[in-house]
Design a protein around this motif. Structure first.
Motif, mmCIF file in Angstrom:
data_model
loop_
_atom_site.group_PDB
_atom_site.id
_atom_site.type_symbol
_atom_site.label_atom_id
_atom_site.label_comp_id
_atom_site.label_asym_id
_atom_site.label_seq_id
_atom_site.Cartn_x
_atom_site.Cartn_y
_atom_site.Cartn_z
ATOM 1 N N LEU A 104 1.030 -0.953 -0.062
ATOM 2 C CA LEU A 104 0.034 -0.192 -0.313
ATOM 3 C C LEU A 104 0.341 1.061 -0.131
ATOM 4 C CD1 LEU A 104 -3.335 0.941 0.173
ATOM 5 C CD2 LEU A 104 -2.660 0.836 2.484
ATOM 6 N N PRO A 105 0.675 2.438 -0.901
ATOM 7 C CA PRO A 105 1.514 3.881 -1.165
ATOM 8 C C PRO A 105 1.104 4.502 -0.193
ATOM 9 C CG PRO A 105 -0.018 3.180 -2.633
ATOM 10 C CD PRO A 105 -0.514 2.028 -2.122
ATOM 11 N N GLU A 106 1.822 5.226 0.047
ATOM 12 C CA GLU A 106 1.608 6.233 1.258
ATOM 13 C C GLU A 106 0.646 7.395 0.796
ATOM 14 O OE1 GLU A 106 4.673 9.745 4.121
ATOM 15 O OE2 GLU A 106 5.471 9.108 2.315
ATOM 16 N N LEU A 107 -0.236 7.361 1.462
ATOM 17 C CA LEU A 107 -1.602 8.179 0.895
ATOM 18 C C LEU A 107 -1.743 9.621 2.056
ATOM 19 C CD1 LEU A 107 -3.920 4.839 1.779
ATOM 20 C CD2 LEU A 107 -3.107 6.139 -0.557
ATOM 21 N N GLU A 108 -1.511 10.631 0.751
ATOM 22 C CA GLU A 108 -1.159 12.186 1.718
ATOM 23 C C GLU A 108 -3.397 11.975 1.925
ATOM 24 O OE1 GLU A 108 1.121 14.010 2.463
ATOM 25 O OE2 GLU A 108 2.800 12.032 1.835
ATOM 26 N N PRO A 109 -3.003 12.456 2.953
ATOM 27 C CA PRO A 109 -4.657 12.785 3.457
ATOM 28 C C PRO A 109 -4.949 14.325 3.002
ATOM 29 C CG PRO A 109 -3.230 13.919 5.266
ATOM 30 C CD PRO A 109 -2.510 13.160 4.352
ATOM 31 N N LYS A 110 -4.233 14.792 1.999
ATOM 32 C CA LYS A 110 -5.116 15.983 0.393
ATOM 33 C C LYS A 110 -5.402 15.079 -0.460
ATOM 34 C CE LYS A 110 -0.299 17.274 -1.286
ATOM 35 N NZ LYS A 110 0.969 18.208 -1.482
#
Length: 390
Positions: free
Chosen positions: A256-262
């Motif tokens: 799973l990639p790092e998910l940015e809140p934005k």
């Protein structure tokens, strides 16, 4: 419970009659948008001056008919572009109530699509169940029993059952719905499902879930069509779990990639489109958020390369000529996959080797039992003698 059915025709909406030729097949019926319907009805006078919409009127009558059962009667054709009780004649309503009674007892008689829609409309408007889970299972059984007989029904149910799950917060059933839909979910919901699986238990991921994220259609290649599908369904989830574990150990981050809140997006989904649905019950839209994983280019490329490496290795081990071409996986990761598959397939082949047949000599077994009994008695005598001496 049996009720005497009395219909108040003065309060029924009258809809435009549509002449369908005898050759028209039920499965070809389509439900158009409401804007395309011509409503030629006259609204009944109500003492308070209120006018019910067609949806509210449907729910009102559905509530009156909720527990009415029907006696066996002859099947009557029913085809309508906007099916409700109000466009049924008396014979059609009697058949519908009989058919619905049978369905509630687990008997799924052949039926016209329009009758089937009326029952679905009842369920999505909260009629015919006490707990939302019960309503879901009723919809599921209808779907399973009629999707092959009436293929168009399958198309509508893919969306309406999703809406039902969202409205009643039955998110645990989404994976079930995906399997019923041949691996389909609306893409934002597929993103949510895949994210949850990759976060909680990668081994639960399925090929149906992943195939929407590959950058080509894996179902079109010859190996997949000629028996490889079963192998890929069995091993792709296991390979994904191995890869996730290895990446976490070596790179501190799994698949799973790092998910940015934005990057999170909000989706507004209109409920039960093209159905007779009273939006005053559960609302017109449902809102949820998701991370659009399909837009994560690096993530999609890695999943695709893992799949390609896995299929090529299985092709090799199965003696299948030809390999998938395209960008290859990093040698380190490809080596992990190949070593895992070598071991996994070797273990599988070892388990299929027929175990040696063990034959028991019953005469020797009886002799051993007699010897064991003699020893037991001897030990008992020795214990008793020791007790007396002490």
């Amino acid at each position: 419970m049996n009720f005497i059915l009395m219909r108040d025709h003065s309060e029924q909406l009258e809809f435009m009659e549509i002449d369908l030729s005898e050759e028209a097949e039920t499965a070809s019926i389509r439900i158009p948008d409401r804007s395309s319907l011509v409503n030629q009805s006259r609204q009944p006078h109500r003492p308070q001056g209120a006018i019910l919409s067609s949806e509210k009127r449907f729910v009102e009558e559905a509530s009156r008919l909720e527990e009415v059962t029907g006696e066996e009667t002859a099947s009557v054709p029913f085809m309508s572009y906007w099916p409700t009780y109000g466009v049924m004649n008396d014979a059609q309503l009697k058949w519908y109530l009989y058919w619905r009674t049978e369905v509630r007892q687990g008997i799924y008689l052949d039926v016209d699509l329009s009758y089937l829609f009326v029952h679905v409309y009842e369920l999505i408007n909260g009629i015919g169940w006490l707990q939302p889970e019960d309503g879901y299972h009723q919809l599921k059984r209808l779907w399973l029993n009629y999707r092959e007989r009436l293929p168009q029904f399958h198309v509508y149910m893919q969306e309406w059952v999703v809406d039902y799950v969202l409205v009643h917060d039955l998110h645990a059933f989404l994976r079930d719905v995906m399997m019923l839909s041949d691996g389909y979910l609306p893409s934002p919901l597929m993103d949510k499902e895949l994210q949850q699986v990759l976060q909680e238990n990668v081994a639960e991921v399925t090929l149906d879930m992943l195939k929407w994220y590959y950058d080509y259609d894996v179902t079109l290649n010859t190996f997949y069509r000629d028996g490889g599908k079963e192998w890929m369904e069995r091993y792709v989830p296991k390979v994904m779990a191995v890869m996730d574990s290895y990446l976490k150990r070596t790179q501190q981050r799994g698949l799973l990639p790092e998910l940015e809140p934005k990057a999170e997006q909000t989706v507004k989904r209109t409920l039960f489109q093209k159905a007779v649905y009273d939006e005053s019950i559960y609302g017109r839209i449902v809102t949820f958020t998701h991370f659009p994983l399909i837009l994560e280019r690096e993530f999609v490329e890695r999943l695709t390369r893992i799949y390609r490496c896995t299929e090529n290795k299985i092709r090799e081990m199965r003696g299948f000529r030809g390999r998938l071409r395209g960008k290859t996986l990093e040698p380190e990761l490809a080596g992990v996959i190949e070593r895992y598959l070598d071991r996994a397939l070797a273990m599988e082949q070892a388990e299929t080797v027929t175990a040696p047949v063990i034959q028991i000599d019953t005469a020797k077994l009886a002799s051993l039992q007699e010897d064991s009994e003699y020893v037991r008695k001897a030990l008992t005598i020795e214990e008793n003698e020791a007790s007396c001496i002490s």
